[in-house]
Design a protein around this motif. Sequence first.
Motif, PDB file in Angstrom:
ATOM      1  N   ALA A 267       1.595  -4.764   3.751  1.00  0.00           N
ATOM      2  CA  ALA A 267       0.046  -4.570   3.670  1.00  0.00           C
ATOM      3  C   ALA A 267      -0.194  -5.458   2.114  1.00  0.00           C
ATOM      4  O   ALA A 267       0.809  -5.560   1.302  1.00  0.00           O
ATOM      5  N   TYR A 268      -1.129  -6.133   2.067  1.00  0.00           N
ATOM      6  CA  TYR A 268      -1.605  -6.979   0.828  1.00  0.00           C
ATOM      7  C   TYR A 268      -3.040  -6.154   0.429  1.00  0.00           C
ATOM      8  O   TYR A 268      -4.040  -6.015   1.365  1.00  0.00           O
ATOM      9  N   VAL A 269      -2.928  -6.165  -0.991  1.00  0.00           N
ATOM     10  CA  VAL A 269      -4.039  -5.433  -1.613  1.00  0.00           C
ATOM     11  C   VAL A 269      -4.611  -6.610  -2.346  1.00  0.00           C
ATOM     12  O   VAL A 269      -3.906  -7.067  -3.265  1.00  0.00           O
ATOM     13  N   VAL A 270      -6.003  -6.945  -2.270  1.00  0.00           N
ATOM     14  CA  VAL A 270      -6.518  -8.034  -3.313  1.00  0.00           C
ATOM     15  C   VAL A 270      -6.732  -7.614  -4.627  1.00  0.00           C
ATOM     16  O   VAL A 270      -6.955  -6.514  -4.562  1.00  0.00           O
ATOM     17  N   ARG A 271      -6.155  -8.175  -5.316  1.00  0.00           N
ATOM     18  CA  ARG A 271      -6.232  -7.754  -7.060  1.00  0.00           C
ATOM     19  C   ARG A 271      -7.007  -8.777  -7.790  1.00  0.00           C
ATOM     20  O   ARG A 271      -6.262 -10.081  -8.121  1.00  0.00           O
TER      21      ARG A 271
ATOM     22  N   VAL B  26      -3.738 -15.809   1.450  1.00  0.00           N
ATOM     23  CA  VAL B  26      -2.944 -15.134   2.428  1.00  0.00           C
ATOM     24  C   VAL B  26      -3.016 -15.870   3.848  1.00  0.00           C
ATOM     25  O   VAL B  26      -4.269 -15.727   4.271  1.00  0.00           O
ATOM     26  N   ARG B  27      -2.025 -16.115   4.163  1.00  0.00           N
ATOM     27  CA  ARG B  27      -1.933 -16.817   5.847  1.00  0.00           C
ATOM     28  C   ARG B  27      -2.160 -15.686   6.954  1.00  0.00           C
ATOM     29  O   ARG B  27      -1.662 -14.581   6.730  1.00  0.00           O
ATOM     30  N   ASP B  28      -2.721 -16.118   7.842  1.00  0.00           N
ATOM     31  CA  ASP B  28      -3.065 -15.221   9.066  1.00  0.00           C
ATOM     32  C   ASP B  28      -1.771 -14.695   9.584  1.00  0.00           C
ATOM     33  O   ASP B  28      -0.709 -15.527   9.568  1.00  0.00           O
ATOM     34  N   GLY B  29      -1.458 -13.473   9.726  1.00  0.00           N
ATOM     35  CA  GLY B  29      -0.404 -12.833  10.216  1.00  0.00           C
ATOM     36  C   GLY B  29       0.937 -12.638   9.176  1.00  0.00           C
ATOM     37  O   GLY B  29       1.825 -12.130   9.359  1.00  0.00           O
TER      38      GLY B  29
ATOM     39  N   VAL C  76      -4.402  -6.341   5.611  1.00  0.00           N
ATOM     40  CA  VAL C  76      -4.989  -7.009   4.273  1.00  0.00           C
ATOM     41  C   VAL C  76      -6.164  -6.357   4.030  1.00  0.00           C
ATOM     42  O   VAL C  76      -7.305  -6.073   4.973  1.00  0.00           O
ATOM     43  N   ALA C  77      -6.135  -5.851   2.702  1.00  0.00           N
ATOM     44  CA  ALA C  77      -7.180  -4.866   2.157  1.00  0.00           C
ATOM     45  C   ALA C  77      -7.988  -5.355   0.908  1.00  0.00           C
ATOM     46  O   ALA C  77      -7.564  -6.124   0.235  1.00  0.00           O
ATOM     47  N   SER C  78      -9.374  -4.928   0.789  1.00  0.00           N
ATOM     48  CA  SER C  78     -10.036  -5.618  -0.249  1.00  0.00           C
ATOM     49  C   SER C  78      -9.654  -4.585  -1.569  1.00  0.00           C
ATOM     50  O   SER C  78      -9.835  -5.243  -2.611  1.00  0.00           O
ATOM     51  N   ASP C  79      -9.404  -3.521  -1.455  1.00  0.00           N
ATOM     52  CA  ASP C  79      -8.995  -2.497  -2.373  1.00  0.00           C
ATOM     53  C   ASP C  79      -8.096  -1.384  -1.759  1.00  0.00           C
ATOM     54  O   ASP C  79      -7.917  -1.204  -0.601  1.00  0.00           O
ATOM     55  N   PHE C  80      -7.663  -0.317  -2.518  1.00  0.00           N
ATOM     56  CA  PHE C  80      -6.743   0.606  -1.992  1.00  0.00           C
ATOM     57  C   PHE C  80      -7.366   1.541  -1.047  1.00  0.00           C
ATOM     58  O   PHE C  80      -6.989   2.292  -0.334  1.00  0.00           O
ATOM     59  N   ASP C  81      -8.893   1.853  -1.530  1.00  0.00           N
ATOM     60  CA  ASP C  81      -9.472   2.642  -0.690  1.00  0.00           C
ATOM     61  C   ASP C  81      -9.835   1.851   0.812  1.00  0.00           C
ATOM     62  O   ASP C  81      -9.659   2.712   1.885  1.00  0.00           O
ATOM     63  N   ASP C  82      -9.993   0.750   0.718  1.00  0.00           N
ATOM     64  CA  ASP C  82      -9.883  -0.041   1.992  1.00  0.00           C
ATOM     65  C   ASP C  82      -8.490   0.089   2.678  1.00  0.00           C
ATOM     66  O   ASP C  82      -8.737   0.404   3.938  1.00  0.00           O
ATOM     67  N   LEU C  83      -7.485   0.176   2.103  1.00  0.00           N
ATOM     68  CA  LEU C  83      -6.293  -0.028   2.528  1.00  0.00           C
ATOM     69  C   LEU C  83      -6.200   1.577   3.320  1.00  0.00           C
ATOM     70  O   LEU C  83      -5.755   1.599   4.447  1.00  0.00           O
TER      71      LEU C  83
END
Length: 49
Positions: A11-15, A28-31, A36-43
């Motif tokens: 997982a990648y969380v946008v910071r 972040v490349r596709d795949g 891929v989450a916008s924040d930890f709540d989204d994750l």
Amino acid sequence: MPARDAGLATAYVVRPLERGPGRDLPRVRDGEFDVVASDFDDLADQLDG
């Protein structure tokens, strides 16, 4: 990616401030990651679904 090689999901969380204010976000490349989450709540929402 070592985690994926070991059978784990990734997982990648946008910071937005990771590189400092006013700097571009990393690309972040596709795949590249399973989630891929916008924040930890989204994750958490994506992992719960």
